[in-house]
Design a protein around this motif. Structure first.
Motif, PDB file in Angstrom:
ATOM      1  N   LEU A  75       6.640 123.077  91.093  1.00 18.19           N
ATOM      2  CA  LEU A  75       7.104 122.045  90.159  1.00 18.19           C
ATOM      3  C   LEU A  75       8.630 122.012  90.101  1.00 18.19           C
ATOM      4  O   LEU A  75       9.243 120.940  90.124  1.00 18.19           O
ATOM      5  N   LEU A  88      -3.572 113.453  91.925  1.00 21.24           N
ATOM      6  CA  LEU A  88      -2.607 114.545  91.765  1.00 21.24           C
ATOM      7  C   LEU A  88      -3.319 115.836  91.341  1.00 21.24           C
ATOM      8  O   LEU A  88      -3.070 116.906  91.904  1.00 21.24           O
ATOM      9  N   PHE A  89      -4.231 115.715  90.385  1.00 25.35           N
ATOM     10  CA  PHE A  89      -4.935 116.915  89.920  1.00 25.35           C
ATOM     11  C   PHE A  89      -5.941 117.426  90.952  1.00 25.35           C
ATOM     12  O   PHE A  89      -6.211 118.624  91.014  1.00 25.35           O
ATOM     13  N   LEU A 126       7.774 108.619  92.433  1.00 18.99           N
ATOM     14  CA  LEU A 126       7.081 107.415  91.956  1.00 18.99           C
ATOM     15  C   LEU A 126       7.310 107.241  90.448  1.00 18.99           C
ATOM     16  O   LEU A 126       7.626 106.143  89.969  1.00 18.99           O
ATOM     17  N   MET A 127       7.210 108.350  89.712  1.00 15.13           N
ATOM     18  CA  MET A 127       7.397 108.271  88.252  1.00 15.13           C
ATOM     19  C   MET A 127       8.829 107.895  87.915  1.00 15.13           C
ATOM     20  O   MET A 127       9.062 107.107  87.004  1.00 15.13           O
ATOM     21  N   ALA A 145      -5.236 117.478  93.990  1.00 19.91           N
ATOM     22  CA  ALA A 145      -4.363 118.311  94.833  1.00 19.91           C
ATOM     23  C   ALA A 145      -4.052 119.645  94.140  1.00 19.91           C
ATOM     24  O   ALA A 145      -4.055 120.697  94.786  1.00 19.91           O
ATOM     25  N   TYR A 146      -3.793 119.619  92.830  1.00 23.41           N
ATOM     26  CA  TYR A 146      -3.514 120.864  92.094  1.00 23.41           C
ATOM     27  C   TYR A 146      -4.661 121.858  92.260  1.00 23.41           C
ATOM     28  O   TYR A 146      -4.456 123.039  92.472  1.00 23.41           O
ATOM     29  N   ARG A 152       9.464 104.251  88.231  1.00 23.71           N
ATOM     30  CA  ARG A 152       8.790 103.413  87.228  1.00 23.71           C
ATOM     31  C   ARG A 152       9.432 103.524  85.846  1.00 23.71           C
ATOM     32  O   ARG A 152       8.999 102.866  84.915  1.00 23.71           O
ATOM     33  N   GLU A 153      10.422 104.384  85.713  1.00 24.37           N
ATOM     34  CA  GLU A 153      11.042 104.578  84.399  1.00 24.37           C
ATOM     35  C   GLU A 153      12.333 103.757  84.330  1.00 24.37           C
ATOM     36  O   GLU A 153      13.383 104.165  84.816  1.00 24.37           O
ATOM     37  N   ASN A 178       3.681 107.734  83.260  1.00 22.87           N
ATOM     38  CA  ASN A 178       3.964 106.692  84.260  1.00 22.87           C
ATOM     39  C   ASN A 178       3.071 106.742  85.482  1.00 22.87           C
ATOM     40  O   ASN A 178       3.391 106.131  86.499  1.00 22.87           O
ATOM     41  N   LEU A 179       1.981 107.487  85.389  1.00 21.02           N
ATOM     42  CA  LEU A 179       1.032 107.468  86.504  1.00 21.02           C
ATOM     43  C   LEU A 179      -0.225 106.725  86.091  1.00 21.02           C
ATOM     44  O   LEU A 179      -0.635 106.765  84.926  1.00 21.02           O
ATOM     45  N   VAL A 234       2.675 117.388  77.931  1.00 21.89           N
ATOM     46  CA  VAL A 234       2.403 117.322  79.375  1.00 21.89           C
ATOM     47  C   VAL A 234       2.670 118.685  80.016  1.00 21.89           C
ATOM     48  O   VAL A 234       1.874 119.170  80.826  1.00 21.89           O
ATOM     49  N   TYR A 238       4.809 112.004  93.843  1.00 24.23           N
ATOM     50  CA  TYR A 238       4.504 111.493  92.498  1.00 24.23           C
ATOM     51  C   TYR A 238       5.725 111.570  91.572  1.00 24.23           C
ATOM     52  O   TYR A 238       5.923 110.704  90.730  1.00 24.23           O
ATOM     53  N   ASP A 239       6.549 112.589  91.744  1.00 23.25           N
ATOM     54  CA  ASP A 239       7.771 112.699  90.929  1.00 23.25           C
ATOM     55  C   ASP A 239       8.699 111.516  91.205  1.00 23.25           C
ATOM     56  O   ASP A 239       9.272 110.934  90.280  1.00 23.25           O
ATOM     57  N   MET A 262       1.273 120.817  98.989  1.00 23.03           N
ATOM     58  CA  MET A 262       1.295 120.537  97.551  1.00 23.03           C
ATOM     59  C   MET A 262       2.674 120.051  97.100  1.00 23.03           C
ATOM     60  O   MET A 262       2.781 119.157  96.264  1.00 23.03           O
ATOM     61  N   ILE A 265       0.089 120.872  82.279  1.00 19.06           N
ATOM     62  CA  ILE A 265       0.370 121.214  83.672  1.00 19.06           C
ATOM     63  C   ILE A 265       0.379 122.736  83.847  1.00 19.06           C
ATOM     64  O   ILE A 265      -0.067 123.256  84.861  1.00 19.06           O
ATOM     65  N   THR A 320       3.136 116.392  97.884  1.00 21.26           N
ATOM     66  CA  THR A 320       2.351 115.542  96.973  1.00 21.26           C
ATOM     67  C   THR A 320       3.059 115.433  95.632  1.00 21.26           C
ATOM     68  O   THR A 320       3.233 114.338  95.089  1.00 21.26           O
ATOM     69  N   GLN A 321       3.488 116.591  95.100  1.00 23.35           N
ATOM     70  CA  GLN A 321       4.182 116.590  93.800  1.00 23.35           C
ATOM     71  C   GLN A 321       5.463 115.766  93.879  1.00 23.35           C
ATOM     72  O   GLN A 321       5.761 114.974  92.979  1.00 23.35           O
ATOM     73  N   GLN A 367      -2.458 114.607  76.872  1.00 21.87           N
ATOM     74  CA  GLN A 367      -1.281 113.976  77.463  1.00 21.87           C
ATOM     75  C   GLN A 367      -1.160 114.321  78.935  1.00 21.87           C
ATOM     76  O   GLN A 367      -1.353 115.461  79.318  1.00 21.87           O
ATOM     77  N   PHE A 368      -0.873 113.288  79.720  1.00 28.78           N
ATOM     78  CA  PHE A 368      -0.555 113.480  81.128  1.00 28.78           C
ATOM     79  C   PHE A 368       0.696 112.668  81.413  1.00 28.78           C
ATOM     80  O   PHE A 368       1.224 112.010  80.514  1.00 28.78           O
ATOM     81  N   TYR A 369       1.139 112.681  82.664  1.00 26.17           N
ATOM     82  CA  TYR A 369       2.316 111.893  83.016  1.00 26.17           C
ATOM     83  C   TYR A 369       2.068 110.431  82.630  1.00 26.17           C
ATOM     84  O   TYR A 369       1.148 109.791  83.140  1.00 26.17           O
TER      85      TYR A 369
END
Lengths: 247, 239
Positions: free
Chosen positions: A96, B103-104, A11-12, B106-107, A15-16, B94-95, A82, A8-9, A1, A86, A4-5, B90-92
């Protein structure tokens, strides 16, 4: 996990554009630009521009990454909902937090390598393996301290706009009073006074000393270590209090 | 089987008592609407059921676990069976839609196929779009698709249809009722739209002045002589 997190972290972050500009582009460009202007100048401790400003700009990247991509990001997630979404999911807080920390370490380490490579290519930075390893270890400690401080500072914000204004203002203050723009002893007296209260100034001074193998324990370095430690401790207390209040 | 059992639940913010002793039960397969005016404590009540808000007194048992006494690890186990749709969703930002679903997945450690979920919710044309770029309606659909990824036993929806046009509202309700019929999952929702309560909910909980003034079946309320749930609400709740 966790992987994976982390994927994506990262990746985000990539993109910013706002984070990328202030963290990965502006500091190296400023490092190159200032080197063209002051490359031949000698600084405190009989150090060259590269010996002084290579660690400084690595620290500046670390600061911007952690304050923008870690601290400000927390405010964004908190204010947009968000974080709440989460929190309801069955993903542990530890996962996280660890992912955020590892992301910061990866990005700041890329900054470390980037500035080092530019320094070697353009300003003849010398490469001593033992000092480099020591410096990287110290850099990781600074990373950890900045993560704690930034979390505490941004825990006060519940509004993205005010957090953004604060981030931009604090960046200017840190650059001016942290010794990142020009040596503090050449600044007006009031800036020198403010610098003493800026933990980044103390971190910068210590990091330059570690980078160049000049760290000795005297009143000044002990004071710097003490101030940074006290600041981090206060941040931990603030974090504990804010977490308690949130629950 | 009881999915939720709440007894004498109390919650205050400083000196303001928001919940003054709520009693509530939800059984498997029920769709329950929680109604009340703004500030009545609906969101606080739902957040306690979502296990993200502490409360001052009373008992809250979800899926046979008293949530106040649970460790963080146990709480995460309970959360695996709960899904939510929040307002605003609301979610991330930029995804992309597909990345969010992965992602979810996987969660929740879900065995469900992301492609199938996208097909079920007609999300194929949006899979490469950033979540932030979707319209409000599609954001809610994505949120619902994410909620269903875990095949939850309890689905909590906080004003799921607010701001949606009638088509999107119908689409969302089709998904919710299909889920309810297919899996027998329990649905608890808040809404200000009394027609939705009348059309889709088995039971109604009316929160007023911090207590559950009415907790009855929709049928039972209408049998009391009210022409509609809207009329019932207007007669019970003052401005």
């Amino acid at each position: 996990m966790l992987l994976t997190q982390l994927r994506y972290d990262l990746l985000m972050f990539s993109r910013e554009l706002f984070y990328l500009v202030f963290t990965v582009f502006v500091p190296p460009i400023t490092y190159i630009f200032m080197g063209q202007l002051f490359g031949d100048t000698m600084y405190a401790g009989n150090l060259s521009y590269a010996q002084t400003y290579t660690p400084s700009f690595i620290l500046l990247i670390t600061f911007t990454v952690i304050f923008f991509a870690f601290g400000f990001d927390q405010v964004t997630h908190r204010t947009t909902g968000v974080e709440k979404r989460i929190r309801i999911s069955p993903v542990s807080k530890t996962t996280l937090l660890l992912s955020s920390i590892i992301r910061s370490v990866i990005i700041t380490s890329i900054g470390f390598i980037l500035i080092l490579v530019i320094g070697i290519a353009m300003y003849n930075v010398e490469f001593h393996i033992i000092e480099l390893i020591t410096s990287y270890g110290f850099f990781i400690v600074l990373n950890a301290l900045l993560l704690i401080i930034s979390s505490a500072v941004y825990s006060f914000f519940n509004n993205m706009k005010s957090a953004l204004v604060f981030s931009i203002v604090i960046l200017q203050i840190v650059i001016l009073t942290g010794g990142f723009a020009m040596p503090i002893n050449l600044m007006p007296t009031f800036i020198q006074t403010i610098a003493n209260f800026n933990p980044l100034y103390h971190m910068n001074t210590l990091f330059i000393a570690v980078w160049n193998g000049q760290l000795t324990f005297n009143n000044s370095t002990v004071l710097s270590f003490g101030y940074i430690s006290a600041f981090a401790l206060l941040s931990l207390i603030v974090l504990g209090f804010m977490n308690k209040r949130k629950n | 089987m009881k999915v939720i059992e709440v007894n004498n639940l109390k919650k205050s913010y400083g000196s303001k008592n928001v919940l003054k002793g709520i009693n509530f039960q939800a059984r498997e397969g029920e769709v329950i609407g929680v109604i009340g005016k703004n500030g009545a404590g609906k969101s606080t009540f739902l957040e306690i059921l979502m296990t993200i808000k502490q409360y001052d007194a009373g008992n809250v048992v979800i899926l046979e676990e008293d949530i106040q006494s649970l460790s963080i690890n146990k709480l995460e186990q309970v959360r695996k069976h709960i899904s939510v749709v929040l307002q605003p969703t609301q979610f991330y930002a930029n995804l992309k839609v597909e990345e969010l679903l992965k992602l979810f997945k996987a969660y929740y450690n879900s065995p469900m196929d992301v492609k199938k979920i996208m097909a079920d919710f007609k999300l194929e044309p949006h899979r490469k779009k950033y979540f932030d770029k979707l319209s409000g309606g599609w954001k809610q659909i994505v949120s619902l698709a994410i909620a269903f990824l875990s095949e939850p036993r309890l689905l909590i929806l906080d004003e799921p249809t607010t701001g949606l046009d009638p088509h999107m509202r119908d689409l969302l309700w089709t998904y919710i009722t299909n889920y309810n019929k297919k899996t027998g999952g329990t649905v608890i929702l808040t809404t200000h739209n009394m027609d939705e309560i009348e059309l889709y909910c088995d039971k109604v909980l009316l929160l007023n002045n911090g207590v559950n003034e009415v907790f009855d079946t929709t049928e039972g309320i209408l049998k009391d002589g009210y022409k509609s749930i809207h009329e019932f609400y207007i007669s019970k709740v003052s401005i």
